[in-house]
Scaffold this active site. Sequence first.
Site, PDB file in Angstrom:
ATOM      1  N   ASP A  62     -70.851 -15.474  -7.281  1.00  0.00           N
ATOM      2  CA  ASP A  62     -71.552 -14.212  -6.994  1.00  0.00           C
ATOM      3  C   ASP A  62     -73.066 -14.398  -7.093  1.00  0.00           C
ATOM      4  O   ASP A  62     -73.841 -13.794  -6.351  1.00  0.00           O
ATOM      5  CB  ASP A  62     -71.071 -13.081  -7.912  1.00  0.00           C
ATOM      6  CG  ASP A  62     -71.100 -13.414  -9.400  1.00  0.00           C
ATOM      7  OD1 ASP A  62     -71.159 -14.610  -9.769  1.00  0.00           O
ATOM      8  OD2 ASP A  62     -71.074 -12.465 -10.217  1.00  0.00           O
ATOM      9  N   THR A  85     -62.853  -5.877  -7.154  1.00  0.00           N
ATOM     10  CA  THR A  85     -62.818  -6.743  -5.976  1.00  0.00           C
ATOM     11  C   THR A  85     -63.173  -5.900  -4.762  1.00  0.00           C
ATOM     12  O   THR A  85     -62.587  -4.838  -4.549  1.00  0.00           O
ATOM     13  CB  THR A  85     -61.418  -7.364  -5.800  1.00  0.00           C
ATOM     14  OG1 THR A  85     -61.124  -8.115  -6.972  1.00  0.00           O
ATOM     15  CG2 THR A  85     -61.365  -8.277  -4.586  1.00  0.00           C
TER      16      THR A  85
HETATM   17  C1  LIG Z   1     -71.794 -14.450 -15.118  1.00  0.00           C
HETATM   18  C2  LIG Z   1     -70.701 -13.927 -14.224  1.00  0.00           C
HETATM   19  C3  LIG Z   1     -69.494 -13.517 -15.046  1.00  0.00           C
HETATM   20  C4  LIG Z   1     -71.252 -12.672 -13.515  1.00  0.00           C
HETATM   21  O1  LIG Z   1     -70.335 -12.156 -12.623  1.00  0.00           O
HETATM   22  C5  LIG Z   1     -70.314 -14.975 -13.146  1.00  0.00           C
HETATM   23  O2  LIG Z   1     -71.401 -15.250 -12.339  1.00  0.00           O
HETATM   24  C6  LIG Z   1     -69.797 -16.253 -13.762  1.00  0.00           C
HETATM   25  O3  LIG Z   1     -68.669 -16.319 -14.175  1.00  0.00           O
HETATM   26  N1  LIG Z   1     -70.668 -17.302 -13.806  1.00  0.00           N
HETATM   27  C7  LIG Z   1     -70.345 -18.618 -14.297  1.00  0.00           C
HETATM   28  C8  LIG Z   1     -71.447 -19.201 -15.145  1.00  0.00           C
HETATM   29  C9  LIG Z   1     -72.805 -19.280 -14.469  1.00  0.00           C
HETATM   30  O4  LIG Z   1     -73.083 -18.582 -13.494  1.00  0.00           O
HETATM   31  O5  LIG Z   1     -73.623 -20.081 -14.923  1.00  0.00           O
HETATM   32  K   LIG Z   2     -70.489  -7.979  -8.284  1.00  0.00           K
END
Ligand SMILES: CC(C)(CO)[C@@H](O)C(=O)NCCC(=O)O
Ligand SMILES: [K+]
Length: 262
Positions: free
Chosen positions: A109, A12
């Site tokens: 993110d 974090t």
């Molecule tokens: C893929 C991670 C784990 C990368 O931090 C995150 O962006 C996440 O939990 N994404 C959710 C599923 C998606 O982005 O489609």
């Molecule tokens: K990151």
Amino acid sequence: MLLAVDCGNTNTVFSIWDGDSFVGTWRTASDWRRTADQYFVWLNTLMRLEGIEADITDMIISSTVPRVVFNLRVLADRYYNTRPLVVGKPDCLLPVSVRVDQGTNVGPDRLVNTVSGFDKYGGNLIVVDFGTATTFDVVAEDGAYIGGVIAPGVNLSLEALHQAAAALPHVDISKPQSVIGTNTVACMQSGVFWGYVGLVREICARIKAERDVPMKVISTGGLAPLFQQTADLFDAFEDDLTMHGLQIIHKYNKDNGLEDEH
Ligand SMILES: CC(C)(CO)[C@@H](O)C(=O)NCCC(=O)O
Ligand SMILES: [K+]
Ligand SMILES: Nc1ncnc2c1ncn2[C@@H]1O[C@H](COP(=O)(O)OP(=O)(O)OP(=O)(O)O)[C@@H](O)[C@H]1O
């Protein structure tokens, strides 16, 4: 001043902004059990050590771990008397659109990387983020997030080998001297390192072919420089892509006057 928090599955990162000038950043391991009081003491101690006096009035959070948001909200409320913006929530506007299958919860993110990459480089981008997972975020001409790729993270791949195979040790990633490893550690490093070089190259080539427009490839995350040293995989490396993106999204919400008053 703005406190921007980027909570990943592993780490974090807290950063403080005075308008669009960066004040400081601190990193801790992600742990949903950490309380608001603990965050506050930790952050204040580090700021004092660096002689930073920040009057925090606003907060924005991006969290790939839903559970940590609760205590970060308490931090905002109890210590900064503000209601945080949370990326991905309906009341947090984004300056770009998101064109994916309905019902998909895109990782915040990835949205933040999209906004930040578009702000710095314009559209037609691939943002490669080497975090817990390695993600590829595809940014269209108009800055929209239009999908991407999720691959296992570099450290996760090495850890998976160690966990699943009794004779394979815990290994840290580094660039191997040669492809043919002559000991166990070198063999594992070669598999993951050169495997990743291939993975990044292949996926970027296929995304470019699928989009059929010239695209820039931007890398971010702690391990990006390790790969950049070796092969020409990226057009640019950005150390603080996520932090920068959080500051832009906060400003966008302020300028559009839709942020809740506390
Ligand atoms: C893929 C991670 C784990 C990368 O931090 C995150 O962006 C996440 O939990 N994404 C959710 C599923 C998606 O982005 O489609
Ligand atoms: K990151
Ligand atoms: N030079 C390096 N050599 C080895 N590992 C490194 C190096 N630099 C950073 N790392 C590690 O790379 C990993 C990726 O770092 P980064 O901060 O981008 O992602 P993260 O915080 O692990 O992921 P997330 O954002 O999903 O929590 C971290 O585990 C970090 O400790």
